[in-house]
Design a protein around this motif. Structure first.
Motif, PDB file in Angstrom:
ATOM      1  N   GLU A  67       0.828  -1.208   0.000  1.00 42.45           N
ATOM      2  CA  GLU A  67       0.000   0.000   0.000  1.00 42.45           C
ATOM      3  C   GLU A  67       0.864   1.262   0.000  1.00 42.45           C
ATOM      4  O   GLU A  67       0.545   2.251  -0.658  1.00 42.45           O
ATOM      5  CB  GLU A  67      -0.924  -0.008   1.210  1.00 42.45           C
ATOM      6  CG  GLU A  67      -2.015  -1.078   1.137  1.00 42.45           C
ATOM      7  CD  GLU A  67      -2.877  -1.127   2.377  1.00 42.45           C
ATOM      8  OE1 GLU A  67      -2.514  -0.448   3.371  1.00 42.45           O
ATOM      9  OE2 GLU A  67      -3.894  -1.838   2.372  1.00 42.45           O
ATOM     10  N   ARG A  68       1.946   1.232   0.734  1.00 38.16           N
ATOM     11  CA  ARG A  68       2.819   2.410   0.812  1.00 38.16           C
ATOM     12  C   ARG A  68       3.491   2.690  -0.532  1.00 38.16           C
ATOM     13  O   ARG A  68       3.671   3.854  -0.917  1.00 38.16           O
ATOM     14  CB  ARG A  68       3.869   2.193   1.897  1.00 38.16           C
ATOM     15  CG  ARG A  68       4.726   3.427   2.190  1.00 38.16           C
ATOM     16  CD  ARG A  68       5.561   3.206   3.418  1.00 38.16           C
ATOM     17  NE  ARG A  68       6.467   4.315   3.682  1.00 38.16           N
ATOM     18  CZ  ARG A  68       6.172   5.406   4.374  1.00 38.16           C
ATOM     19  NH1 ARG A  68       4.959   5.546   4.888  1.00 38.16           N
ATOM     20  NH2 ARG A  68       7.074   6.362   4.578  1.00 38.16           N
ATOM     21  N   LEU A  69       3.854   1.634  -1.247  1.00 38.40           N
ATOM     22  CA  LEU A  69       4.503   1.795  -2.542  1.00 38.40           C
ATOM     23  C   LEU A  69       3.513   2.101  -3.659  1.00 38.40           C
ATOM     24  O   LEU A  69       3.917   2.482  -4.763  1.00 38.40           O
ATOM     25  CB  LEU A  69       5.298   0.534  -2.895  1.00 38.40           C
ATOM     26  CG  LEU A  69       6.495   0.219  -1.997  1.00 38.40           C
ATOM     27  CD1 LEU A  69       7.126  -1.093  -2.431  1.00 38.40           C
ATOM     28  CD2 LEU A  69       7.518   1.342  -2.019  1.00 38.40           C
ATOM     29  N   GLY A  70       2.226   1.918  -3.389  1.00 40.43           N
ATOM     30  CA  GLY A  70       1.226   2.191  -4.419  1.00 40.43           C
ATOM     31  C   GLY A  70       1.136   1.106  -5.467  1.00 40.43           C
ATOM     32  O   GLY A  70       0.763   1.374  -6.617  1.00 40.43           O
ATOM     33  N   HIS A  71       1.478  -0.131  -5.087  1.00 39.71           N
ATOM     34  CA  HIS A  71       1.357  -1.239  -6.027  1.00 39.71           C
ATOM     35  C   HIS A  71      -0.110  -1.597  -6.243  1.00 39.71           C
ATOM     36  O   HIS A  71      -0.931  -1.440  -5.334  1.00 39.71           O
ATOM     37  CB  HIS A  71       2.106  -2.472  -5.501  1.00 39.71           C
ATOM     38  CG  HIS A  71       3.590  -2.362  -5.664  1.00 39.71           C
ATOM     39  ND1 HIS A  71       4.470  -3.167  -4.982  1.00 39.71           N
ATOM     40  CD2 HIS A  71       4.348  -1.554  -6.439  1.00 39.71           C
ATOM     41  CE1 HIS A  71       5.709  -2.850  -5.318  1.00 39.71           C
ATOM     42  NE2 HIS A  71       5.657  -1.873  -6.201  1.00 39.71           N
ATOM     43  N   ASP A  72      -0.410  -2.093  -7.434  1.00 42.64           N
ATOM     44  CA  ASP A  72      -1.792  -2.410  -7.781  1.00 42.64           C
ATOM     45  C   ASP A  72      -2.309  -3.591  -6.966  1.00 42.64           C
ATOM     46  O   ASP A  72      -3.496  -3.680  -6.667  1.00 42.64           O
ATOM     47  CB  ASP A  72      -1.908  -2.714  -9.282  1.00 42.64           C
ATOM     48  CG  ASP A  72      -3.193  -2.191  -9.869  1.00 42.64           C
ATOM     49  OD1 ASP A  72      -3.771  -1.269  -9.269  1.00 42.64           O
ATOM     50  OD2 ASP A  72      -3.627  -2.694 -10.916  1.00 42.64           O
ATOM     51  N   ASP A  73      -1.437  -4.530  -6.646  1.00 42.82           N
ATOM     52  CA  ASP A  73      -1.820  -5.658  -5.795  1.00 42.82           C
ATOM     53  C   ASP A  73      -0.577  -6.204  -5.092  1.00 42.82           C
ATOM     54  O   ASP A  73       0.562  -5.848  -5.422  1.00 42.82           O
ATOM     55  CB  ASP A  73      -2.516  -6.765  -6.604  1.00 42.82           C
ATOM     56  CG  ASP A  73      -1.691  -7.234  -7.790  1.00 42.82           C
ATOM     57  OD1 ASP A  73      -0.481  -7.462  -7.616  1.00 42.82           O
ATOM     58  OD2 ASP A  73      -2.246  -7.358  -8.897  1.00 42.82           O
ATOM     59  N   ILE A  74      -0.820  -7.078  -4.140  1.00 46.58           N
ATOM     60  CA  ILE A  74       0.281  -7.628  -3.344  1.00 46.58           C
ATOM     61  C   ILE A  74       1.209  -8.496  -4.193  1.00 46.58           C
ATOM     62  O   ILE A  74       2.407  -8.608  -3.907  1.00 46.58           O
ATOM     63  CB  ILE A  74      -0.286  -8.425  -2.143  1.00 46.58           C
ATOM     64  CG1 ILE A  74      -0.929  -7.453  -1.145  1.00 46.58           C
ATOM     65  CG2 ILE A  74       0.802  -9.228  -1.450  1.00 46.58           C
ATOM     66  CD1 ILE A  74      -1.527  -8.118   0.059  1.00 46.58           C
ATOM     67  N   LYS A  75       0.675  -9.107  -5.259  1.00 42.95           N
ATOM     68  CA  LYS A  75       1.503  -9.956  -6.122  1.00 42.95           C
ATOM     69  C   LYS A  75       2.685  -9.175  -6.684  1.00 42.95           C
ATOM     70  O   LYS A  75       3.798  -9.694  -6.783  1.00 42.95           O
ATOM     71  CB  LYS A  75       0.662 -10.517  -7.270  1.00 42.95           C
ATOM     72  CG  LYS A  75      -0.327 -11.594  -6.854  1.00 42.95           C
ATOM     73  CD  LYS A  75      -1.069 -12.124  -8.063  1.00 42.95           C
ATOM     74  CE  LYS A  75      -2.065 -13.205  -7.659  1.00 42.95           C
ATOM     75  NZ  LYS A  75      -2.819 -13.718  -8.824  1.00 42.95           N
ATOM     76  N   THR A  76       2.445  -7.931  -7.063  1.00 40.98           N
ATOM     77  CA  THR A  76       3.526  -7.098  -7.597  1.00 40.98           C
ATOM     78  C   THR A  76       4.628  -6.922  -6.556  1.00 40.98           C
ATOM     79  O   THR A  76       5.821  -7.028  -6.865  1.00 40.98           O
ATOM     80  CB  THR A  76       2.983  -5.721  -8.005  1.00 40.98           C
ATOM     81  OG1 THR A  76       1.937  -5.892  -8.961  1.00 40.98           O
ATOM     82  CG2 THR A  76       4.084  -4.860  -8.606  1.00 40.98           C
ATOM     83  N   THR A  77       4.224  -6.679  -5.310  1.00 43.72           N
ATOM     84  CA  THR A  77       5.195  -6.490  -4.236  1.00 43.72           C
ATOM     85  C   THR A  77       5.969  -7.782  -3.972  1.00 43.72           C
ATOM     86  O   THR A  77       7.193  -7.764  -3.804  1.00 43.72           O
ATOM     87  CB  THR A  77       4.479  -6.042  -2.948  1.00 43.72           C
ATOM     88  OG1 THR A  77       3.529  -5.033  -3.263  1.00 43.72           O
ATOM     89  CG2 THR A  77       5.468  -5.510  -1.940  1.00 43.72           C
ATOM     90  N   LEU A  78       5.260  -8.894  -3.947  1.00 40.82           N
ATOM     91  CA  LEU A  78       5.915 -10.184  -3.702  1.00 40.82           C
ATOM     92  C   LEU A  78       6.879 -10.542  -4.822  1.00 40.82           C
ATOM     93  O   LEU A  78       7.975 -11.050  -4.571  1.00 40.82           O
ATOM     94  CB  LEU A  78       4.859 -11.279  -3.549  1.00 40.82           C
ATOM     95  CG  LEU A  78       4.181 -11.371  -2.177  1.00 40.82           C
ATOM     96  CD1 LEU A  78       3.028 -12.367  -2.219  1.00 40.82           C
ATOM     97  CD2 LEU A  78       5.189 -11.776  -1.111  1.00 40.82           C
TER      98      LEU A  78
END
Length: 349
Positions: free
Chosen positions: A317-328
């Motif tokens: 959420e802090r990075l503004g990713h569209d979903d958690i998959k992108t962060t992972l």
């Protein structure tokens, strides 16, 4: 084919009749070709584009594909696509007058050349663009198969190791930065995780110095004619980020030097990514730490959060990713590094 020579200029032109998608007839007239064969090739490509046949040249297919992209994608995305094609794809494939004659062996030959010029992550990105244009031809223009898919992918999705600064490295590097504007920009990037375009689009009204928050609603985007303020990358990119007091102090000190700043005024006016990259290069050399890209400050921020126990949802959420998959997909390997710490925590229970 209806190719003629202009007696006055000695150059060639073609004239042809075609029907549009509604069945209406039109007449196409194009002149200025030095050779008759050039006029014939141009007429053939034009008719193939109109009829949607898969015997068009690769260059004609590219013109159709990039036109479709311009109608559907952000201009900055199209510019990036066009750059990849112009430098890494068209020089090899534009010699094919019939895309149906391109084989998986041709793609493999191109891949082998690519592997000698670019890093694995770049090879993967470029190959994905070639595959995309062939998928476009298969779906809309009757091409029998995607030869890029048959040839197989190349490269890697992620580099073997991500480049980022630890907190200690950042503190050493930032001491080397003298200009207050540069120091404030790099500090905000490191402690907020903002994208560079988001930082450069910030206005005075976007920053609440009492709550220490930055509200992201826009980004600086590249176009064919220059840079413009555009909507953020994804819907989730619209967010409010709280920065630590140490970052606010530097930002406040910089804003205090601005002459009567108005709410709509850009905070980092005149700043650009190339300048920040140069500042980082000098700072890294002066502090004797590894050189990183400007975007790697975003990776540095994510790494700092994860290595200090932040959960994946909060980071996303802090990075503004569209979903958690992108962060992972980007930072999942850092969570694996916490395995020993998790085991130690379980031992204490």
């Amino acid at each position: 084919m209806s190719v003629y020579q202009d007696k006055a200029t000695g150059k060639y032109y073609f004239v042809c009749t075609y029907k549009d998608w509604q069945g209406k007839s039109h007449r196409k007239y194009t002149r200025g070709f030095k050779l008759a064969r050039d006029a014939k090739a141009a007429e053939r490509d034009f008719l193939n584009q109109q009829h949607g046949t898969n015997c068009m040249s690769f260059k004609a297919l590219y013109e159709l594909y990039i036109a479709d992209c311009r109608a559907r994608l952000k201009e900055s995305t199209v510019i990036s696509k066009d750059s990849l094609f112009q430098h890494s794809i068209l020089p090899f494939f534009q010699r094919f007058d019939n895309i149906g004659n391109i084989t998986p062996a041709h793609v493999r030959q191109w891949q082998n050349e690519l592997l000698t010029k670019y890093k694995p992550t770049s090879c993967r990105r470029i190959h994905s663009q070639l595959s995309a244009i062939f998928n476009f031809a298969v779906k809309y223009y009757g091409l029998a198969r995607n030869v890029a898919c048959i040839a197989g992918g190349i490269g890697k999705r992620k580099a073997d190791s991500s480049s980022y600064w630890t907190l200690e490295e950042f503190e050493k590097a930032i001491e080397q930065v003298q200009a207050l504007q540069d120091k404030a920009a790099l500090t905000v990037l490191f402690y907020s995780g903002l994208r560079v375009g988001e930082l450069l689009a910030l206005t005075v009204a976007d920053y609440d110095n009492k709550a220490n928050t930055i509200t992201v609603t826009k980004t600086l985007s590249r176009t064919a004619t220059g840079y413009v303020i555009a909507p953020p990358k994804t819907p989730k990119s619209r967010r409010t980020v709280t920065i630590p007091c140490k970052a606010s102090a530097v930002l406040n000190a910089y804003i205090a030097t601005l002459y009567e700043p108005q709410p709509r005024d850009t905070i980092f006016i005149g700043l650009n990514g190339n300048h920040l990259a140069y500042v980082i290069k000098l700072a890294a050399a002066g502090a004797d730490v590894k050189k990183i890209r400007v975007h790697d400050l975003r990776h540095s921020h994510a790494s700092l959060l994860i290595n200090n126990g932040a959960n994946i949802k909060a980071v996303s959420e802090r990075l503004g990713h569209d979903d958690i998959k992108t962060t992972l997909n980007t930072y999942g390997h850092l969570y694996k590094n916490q395995d020993n710490a998790l085991a130690a925590m379980l031992d204490k229970l």
